[in-house]
Design a protein around this motif. Structure first.
Motif, PDB file in Angstrom:
ATOM      1  N   ASP A   3      10.776  -5.742   4.866  1.00 17.24           N
ATOM      2  CA  ASP A   3       9.759  -6.800   4.778  1.00 17.24           C
ATOM      3  C   ASP A   3       8.348  -6.340   5.142  1.00 17.24           C
ATOM      4  N   GLN A   4       8.033  -5.090   4.901  1.00 20.45           N
ATOM      5  CA  GLN A   4       6.699  -4.563   5.187  1.00 20.45           C
ATOM      6  C   GLN A   4       6.015  -4.142   3.895  1.00 20.45           C
ATOM      7  N   TYR A   5       4.695  -4.066   3.972  1.00 22.02           N
ATOM      8  CA  TYR A   5       3.937  -3.392   2.926  1.00 22.02           C
ATOM      9  C   TYR A   5       3.972  -1.915   3.282  1.00 22.02           C
ATOM     10  N   VAL A   6       4.198  -1.052   2.305  1.00 25.56           N
ATOM     11  CA  VAL A   6       4.297   0.381   2.565  1.00 25.56           C
ATOM     12  C   VAL A   6       3.320   1.144   1.668  1.00 25.56           C
ATOM     13  N   ALA A   7       2.498   1.972   2.304  1.00 27.30           N
ATOM     14  CA  ALA A   7       1.579   2.851   1.585  1.00 27.30           C
ATOM     15  C   ALA A   7       2.221   4.227   1.492  1.00 27.30           C
ATOM     16  N   VAL A   8       2.364   4.737   0.288  1.00 26.56           N
ATOM     17  CA  VAL A   8       2.994   6.039   0.054  1.00 26.56           C
ATOM     18  C   VAL A   8       1.907   7.047  -0.310  1.00 26.56           C
TER      19      VAL A   8
END
Length: 174
Positions: free
Chosen positions: A67-72
């Motif tokens: 349930d997180q926003y993830v920056a790759v």
């Protein structure tokens, strides 16, 4: 401040319907955010070996991004094929709320941009607008967001300022 006919102090700034303060923090999305550096999956942090990469992704604990926003991103100058990002996205799809390419600041800008695109900027037509200058660590507002808001406001406002009503920096005047 001025006095009225009864000698009372009148705050003309507060009474003005043309002066509007916009606090960009109110557009902050408080969903948890994380970064994922692909360097950890590369041989010596620099080389993408397909089978090793696939094995490491398979063994990685993706649930930490629930349930997180993830920056790759990749913190090294390694050449990473598009399919590698696709594989990472495929694993994150089951856990992350949404996946972004880039660093946390890139993701934060995109989240603000989405909300700012919903604003009716024409409602600021011929007004004096102050973009509130202070933001908290809990709800950071990157410089890129101020730049974006400025672009949206300039076609409409009579005057754009930065800061607070009591001490502001003029930015634009029609």
């Amino acid at each position: 401040m001025a006095t009225d006919t009864k000698g009372e102090i009148v705050n003309k700034v507060k009474q003005s319907d043309k002066l509007v303060t916009i606090d960009l923090q109110k557009y902050f999305d408080d969903t948890s955010r994380s970064e994922l550096d692909l360097k950890q999956f590369l041989f010596k942090g620099m080389i993408l070996k397909e089978q090793d990469f696939r094995d490491q992704l398979e063994q990685f604990d993706w649930s930490q991004f629930e349930d997180q926003y993830v920056a790759v991103y990749c913190s090294t100058d390694a050449i990473i094929s598009k399919w590698a990002y696709m594989l990472v996205g495929q694993y994150l799809a089951s856990y992350a709320k949404e996946v972004f390419m880039g660093r946390k600041d890139d993701m934060l800008f995109e989240l603000y941009r989405r909300k700012l695109n919903e604003v009716d900027w024409s409602s600021y037509k011929n007004k004096f607008v102050i973009l509130k200058g202070c933001s908290s660590k809990e709800k950071p507002v990157p410089e890129s967001v101020y730049l974006y808001a400025t672009q949206r406001l300039v076609p409409h406002v009579k005057k754009l300022m930065y800061g607070e009503a009591c001490s502001n920096v003029p930015v634009y005047r029609a």
